[in-house]
Design an enzyme around this catalytic site. Structure first.
Site, PDB file in Angstrom:
ATOM      1  CD  GLN A  18      35.036  40.678  43.514  1.00 47.57           C
ATOM      2  OE1 GLN A  18      34.962  40.254  42.371  1.00 47.57           O
ATOM      3  NE2 GLN A  18      35.451  39.919  44.509  1.00 47.57           N
ATOM      4  NE  ARG A  75      36.445  37.414  33.540  1.00 49.60           N
ATOM      5  CZ  ARG A  75      35.863  36.906  34.620  1.00 49.60           C
ATOM      6  NH1 ARG A  75      36.581  36.339  35.568  1.00 49.60           N
ATOM      7  NH2 ARG A  75      34.565  36.938  34.754  1.00 49.60           N
ATOM      8  CG  HIS A 119      32.203  40.004  38.232  1.00 50.85           C
ATOM      9  ND1 HIS A 119      33.285  39.331  37.707  1.00 50.85           N
ATOM     10  CD2 HIS A 119      32.076  39.550  39.502  1.00 50.85           C
ATOM     11  CE1 HIS A 119      33.792  38.524  38.627  1.00 50.85           C
ATOM     12  NE2 HIS A 119      33.066  38.649  39.732  1.00 50.85           N
ATOM     13  CG  ASN A 163      32.075  36.238  37.026  1.00 52.28           C
ATOM     14  OD1 ASN A 163      33.025  35.593  36.599  1.00 52.28           O
ATOM     15  ND2 ASN A 163      31.720  36.213  38.306  1.00 52.28           N
ATOM     16  CD  GLU A 164      32.112  32.811  39.623  1.00 61.55           C
ATOM     17  OE1 GLU A 164      31.518  33.235  40.625  1.00 61.55           O
ATOM     18  OE2 GLU A 164      33.276  32.405  39.654  1.00 61.55           O
ATOM     19  CG  ASN A 291      35.422  31.935  36.788  1.00 62.42           C
ATOM     20  OD1 ASN A 291      36.136  32.113  35.811  1.00 62.42           O
ATOM     21  ND2 ASN A 291      34.694  32.896  37.318  1.00 62.42           N
ATOM     22  CE1 TYR A 293      38.899  31.211  42.941  1.00 61.40           C
ATOM     23  CE2 TYR A 293      36.932  30.928  41.589  1.00 61.40           C
ATOM     24  CZ  TYR A 293      37.999  31.699  42.009  1.00 61.40           C
ATOM     25  OH  TYR A 293      38.180  32.964  41.502  1.00 61.40           O
ATOM     26  CD  GLU A 368      36.616  34.743  38.833  1.00 57.80           C
ATOM     27  OE1 GLU A 368      36.475  34.159  39.924  1.00 57.80           O
ATOM     28  OE2 GLU A 368      35.818  35.591  38.402  1.00 57.80           O
ATOM     29  CD1 TRP A 415      39.681  35.870  42.958  1.00 58.68           C
ATOM     30  CD2 TRP A 415      39.004  36.897  41.080  1.00 58.68           C
ATOM     31  NE1 TRP A 415      38.885  36.921  43.326  1.00 58.68           N
ATOM     32  CE2 TRP A 415      38.461  37.566  42.198  1.00 58.68           C
ATOM     33  CE3 TRP A 415      38.730  37.376  39.799  1.00 58.68           C
ATOM     34  CZ2 TRP A 415      37.646  38.702  42.057  1.00 58.68           C
ATOM     35  CZ3 TRP A 415      37.922  38.490  39.667  1.00 58.68           C
ATOM     36  CH2 TRP A 415      37.381  39.127  40.793  1.00 58.68           C
ATOM     37  CD  GLU A 422      35.643  36.502  47.719  1.00 58.17           C
ATOM     38  OE1 GLU A 422      36.198  37.097  46.783  1.00 58.17           O
ATOM     39  OE2 GLU A 422      34.896  35.519  47.573  1.00 58.17           O
ATOM     40  CD1 TRP A 423      32.428  38.137  45.655  1.00 52.95           C
ATOM     41  CD2 TRP A 423      31.154  39.943  45.325  1.00 52.95           C
ATOM     42  NE1 TRP A 423      32.661  38.607  44.367  1.00 52.95           N
ATOM     43  CE2 TRP A 423      31.891  39.704  44.151  1.00 52.95           C
ATOM     44  CE3 TRP A 423      30.277  41.038  45.341  1.00 52.95           C
ATOM     45  CZ2 TRP A 423      31.812  40.517  43.011  1.00 52.95           C
ATOM     46  CZ3 TRP A 423      30.186  41.856  44.211  1.00 52.95           C
ATOM     47  CH2 TRP A 423      30.942  41.586  43.074  1.00 52.95           C
TER      48      TRP A 423
HETATM   49  O1  IFM Z   1      35.780  36.945  44.234  1.00 49.54           O
HETATM   50  C1  IFM Z   1      35.057  35.989  43.518  1.00 49.54           C
HETATM   51  C2  IFM Z   1      34.753  36.490  42.127  1.00 49.54           C
HETATM   52  O2  IFM Z   1      34.084  37.700  42.143  1.00 49.54           O
HETATM   53  C3  IFM Z   1      33.900  35.489  41.398  1.00 49.54           C
HETATM   54  N1  IFM Z   1      34.481  34.168  41.439  1.00 49.54           N
HETATM   55  C4  IFM Z   1      34.916  33.686  42.722  1.00 49.54           C
HETATM   56  C5  IFM Z   1      35.810  34.700  43.404  1.00 49.54           C
HETATM   57  C6  IFM Z   1      36.264  34.167  44.773  1.00 49.54           C
HETATM   58  O3  IFM Z   1      35.171  33.917  45.585  1.00 49.54           O
END
Ligand code: IFM
Length: 463
Positions: A18, A75, A119, A163-164, A291, A293, A368, A415, A422-423
């Protein structure tokens, strides 16, 4: 309580693909995200991570920003194809040198390095050989972990294996909205298992190196699942099994939940789980990375009305929610961030309290939390991102409430340090507390960065 424990660790987070750019420099090999982003139509505006925030070349400047923020930890993630192109064989010295300079630069500024090994940027060659649905990827991952432990283990304070993994498995192999864009539910569940196994083997491998005294962790994007009414208890159970206990079970309890195996029986028989795998996945950890959100709201589908799928996937399209055809994902009340995610910090408190109840001996760390908003640069050059400040303030308050309720929360990472790739949304969504002008690479502190610096310095929230 708006103050935090004296030892509370404040940080910011990023990930290699990223922010780094330099996608084909100094011997870096291709990853599945290079392939994905270079495939027309998969990423908004055709954006790629080729340049990203050019962090690879602007390391010192970015380290200085961290120092000025006053954070105690940073991180970052290591790009596997940068340090071990192809995912096997010896290390690429130039790639390792970059992370060595990063770690040394952090230590010189009194900032603890928190390194994520994976990641999402799997070496493309490993995907060509089958990716996470095949067992060998877990073994390759452990070898990569060992190499990193040998190279950086004497200096990295905390290692995060994955990660995730929810995203890697379900978005990568079931809904296909992330790399490698496959829509194969059975393969996604095999990926779940090999990620769990890879995690455990990686912790073992790290412990065989100079990293043995470091803290070991994994970062999960656990879903705080709520039902619309008490009648939806089974929908909650099913979504919780697939999204949370599929990882918590093997990693922290040494066994997959029985209900998950039963729920997914029409998709797979789980024969890829070999004797000893669950025990191997379950390694003692020092801290669990969380993490968060927003929460998830579900309802049992009655089979008659139009099925609601407010979780970002379209009905009819491949879903990340394998074997959840009877579960509706219900739109939650706003306000929303620019991602369309509702803002509800109460889910964070409840999630932390649940984790502490279920795993009382395992400390927690928010690895995050943050929000995307369409920031404006005002005529005076200032970025008044008051909605992000409000989001962070709410969620940090939620953390204090969890601590008051007894949860052992050791730290918090925003984060993200800066706007980045952003992917599948490319550069269209901005999560940073520092703005990045993607044409000039100019970094500008948003109001949220100033606010966060003050919170870190005071170790408490204002007011
Ligand atoms: O940008 C992502 C991150 O790479 C992984 N967790 C969620 C973030 C927001 O979508």
């Amino acid at each position: 309580m708006t103050a935090f424990p004296d030892t509370f660790l404040w940080g910011t987070a990023t990930a290699a693909y990223q922010v780094e750019g330099a996608w084909n420099e100094d011997g870096r090999g291709p990853s599945i995200w290079d392939t994905f982003s270079h495939t027309p139509g998969l990423v908004t505006n055709g954006d790629t991570g080729d340049v990203a925030c050019d962090h690879y070349h602007r390391l010192e400047e970015d380290l200085d920003i961290l120092s000025a923020l006053g954070v105690g930890a940073y991180r970052f993630s290591i790009s596997w194809p940068r340090v071990q192109p192809g995912g096997q064989g010896p290390v690429n010295r130039a790639g390792v040198d970059f992370y060595s300079r990063l770690v040394d630069g952090l230590l010189a500024r009194d900032i603890a390095p928190v390194a994520t090994l994976y990641h999402w940027d799997l070496p493309q060659e490993l995907e060509d050989a089958g990716g996470w649905p095949v067992r060998d990827t877990a073994l390759r991952f452990a070898e990569y972990a060992r190499l990193m432990g040998e190279a950086l283990g004497d200096r990295v304070a905390t290692w995060i294996t994955l990660n995730e993994p929810w995203c890697s498995a379900y978005l990568g192999y079931a809904s296909g909205v992330h790399a490698p864009a496959r829509t194969e539910p059975a393969a996604a569940l095999a990926a779940v298992h090999h990620l769990n196994l890879g995690h455990g083997l990686a912790v073992q491998a790290l412990r065989s190196t100079a990293a043995r005294d470091a803290r070991m962790s994994v970062t999960l994007n656990l879903h705080h699942v709520r039902g619309v009414s008490e009648r939806d208890a089974d929908a909650v159970r099913r979504a919780d099994a697939l999204s949370n206990r599929a990882f918590l079970g093997p990693m922290l309890e040494g066994a997959y939940p029985r209900d998950l195996i039963a729920d997914t029986a029409s998709v797979t028989d789980w024969s890829f789980v070999l004797d000893g795998d669950e025990a191997a996945a379950c390694q003692p950890l020092d801290v669990l990375g969380v993490n968060y959100y927003n929460p998830t709201l579900v309802r049992q589908w009655d089979g008659a009305s139009a099925r609601e799928t407010a979780d970002g996937h379209q009905d009819g399209a491949a879903s990340p929610w394998i074997a959840c055809e009877d579960v509706e994902f219900v739109k939650q009340p706003g306000p929303y961030t620019e991602m369309g995610w509702n803002i509800d910090e109460t889910g964070l408190t409840e999630l932390l309290v649940r984790l502490h109840r279920d795993y009382p001996d395992l400390p927690l760390m928010i690895t995050e939390n943050g929000a995307a908003f369409p920031d404006e640069v005002d005529a005076d050059g200032r970025i008044r991102d008051e909605r992000r400040v409000d989001y962070l303030n709410r969620h940090l308050t939620a953390v204090t409430e969890a601590i008051t309720a007894g949860a052992d929360v050791r730290g918090y990472f925003v984060w993200s340090l800066m706007d980045n790739f952003e992917w599948a949304h490319g550069y269209a969504k901005r999560f940073g507390i520092v703005r990045v002008d993607h044409d000039t690479q100019l970094r500008t502190w948003k109001d949220s960065a100033h606010w966060y610096r003050d919170v870190v310095a005071a170790n408490k929230l204002p007011g």
